[in-house]
Design a protein around this motif. Sequence first.
Motif, PDB file in Angstrom:
ATOM      1  N   TYR A 285     109.249 -77.388 100.293  1.00 47.62           N
ATOM      2  CA  TYR A 285     108.048 -77.392  99.409  1.00 47.62           C
ATOM      3  C   TYR A 285     108.307 -76.219  98.189  1.00 47.62           C
ATOM      4  CZ  TYR A 285     105.767 -80.725 102.446  1.00 47.62           C
ATOM      5  OH  TYR A 285     105.297 -81.711 103.170  1.00 47.62           O
TER       6      TYR A 285
ATOM      7  N   PHE B  58     107.808 -84.894 102.092  1.00 46.90           N
ATOM      8  CA  PHE B  58     108.081 -83.487 101.783  1.00 46.90           C
ATOM      9  C   PHE B  58     108.117 -83.414 100.354  1.00 46.90           C
ATOM     10  CE2 PHE B  58     110.022 -83.139 106.207  1.00 46.90           C
ATOM     11  CZ  PHE B  58     109.364 -81.988 106.895  1.00 46.90           C
TER      12      PHE B  58
ATOM     13  N   GLU C  12     109.941 -78.134  95.546  1.00 48.62           N
ATOM     14  CA  GLU C  12     108.943 -79.194  94.982  1.00 48.62           C
ATOM     15  C   GLU C  12     108.214 -78.225  93.946  1.00 48.62           C
ATOM     16  OE1 GLU C  12     110.261 -82.157  95.031  1.00 48.62           O
ATOM     17  OE2 GLU C  12     108.300 -82.737  95.410  1.00 48.62           O
TER      18      GLU C  12
ATOM     19  N   PHE D 108      97.824 -77.542  96.769  1.00 45.36           N
ATOM     20  CA  PHE D 108      98.783 -78.120  97.891  1.00 45.36           C
ATOM     21  C   PHE D 108      98.202 -77.698  99.283  1.00 45.36           C
ATOM     22  CE2 PHE D 108     103.001 -77.190 100.255  1.00 45.36           C
ATOM     23  CZ  PHE D 108     102.921 -78.681 100.827  1.00 45.36           C
TER      24      PHE D 108
ATOM     25  N   LEU E  69     106.123 -83.608  96.528  1.00 42.72           N
ATOM     26  CA  LEU E  69     104.784 -83.456  95.873  1.00 42.72           C
ATOM     27  C   LEU E  69     104.562 -84.481  94.882  1.00 42.72           C
ATOM     28  CD1 LEU E  69     104.415 -79.703  95.798  1.00 42.72           C
ATOM     29  CD2 LEU E  69     103.629 -81.206  97.475  1.00 42.72           C
TER      30      LEU E  69
ATOM     31  N   SER F 112     109.106 -74.903 104.642  1.00 36.93           N
ATOM     32  CA  SER F 112     108.331 -74.302 103.555  1.00 36.93           C
ATOM     33  C   SER F 112     109.383 -74.446 102.302  1.00 36.93           C
ATOM     34  CB  SER F 112     108.128 -72.883 103.994  1.00 36.93           C
ATOM     35  OG  SER F 112     107.114 -72.878 105.193  1.00 36.93           O
TER      36      SER F 112
END
Length: 249
Positions: free
Chosen positions: A156, A127, A159, A78, A129, A153
């Motif tokens: 994510y 936002f 995710e 990522f 993945l 953050s």
Amino acid sequence: MLKFAGQKGEWAAKDGGTMAEFHFVRDYVKLVRKLKRRYPIDEAMSRAVGGDYERISDIASDILVEAGLKDGQNLFDFGCGSGRVATGVAKKVQLDKYLGVDIVKDLLSYADSKTPANYQYKLNRSFTLPADDATFDMVCAFSVVTHLLHHESYLYFCEIERILKPGGTAVISFLELAEPAHWEIFNATAVQTSRSKMPHLNAFTERNQLEIMGKHAGLGTRGFIDGTAPINGKTALGQSVIILSKGGA
């Protein structure tokens, strides 16, 4: 754990989930364009991810191996940038699947030229993945949360938990004010901001904040690596690292 609107893992943004004009997209597209005009391509692509390309490639990939990355596994990179971590991983581990995502096309093209043919790359300005649930053994994010607001953050983190297999590992680097070397970065950021010369956001996150975000996202903390700690007898990464696991304590 955060519950997204609509289907699982779908972030209901006004523009359908993309962030073409969001701060980190805008900042990095502009930065990479500027670097490409000023430097030869290899130097530009190194500077775009903070420089020290070969050394960080070696150190970051060592960290992933120490965290449990093995032959035959799947790795989601990522914020893969220009392939700095991927090039190191390719020298040490034979992955079944590698997927790197970033927000700048030029970085992805360069990374693709530097890594094995089975390594895949995708532009991602969302936002979410771009991966199915529970498909990766490990997710790494080097120099990503260092440029995000804390609530970004956390989106994510949720995710990352979604795309990790049960027991999977997340390796995330960060800047912290408790680390003396990072205070110098913080102070320099403040000075540059006062002069309107800051090219992008530098974010600082303390360990307890990351642990709390991880807990609420379903990720347990396995441990930390100090930013100044030598890796395998080599030099330090520079940023601190948190290692998390899906379903871990």
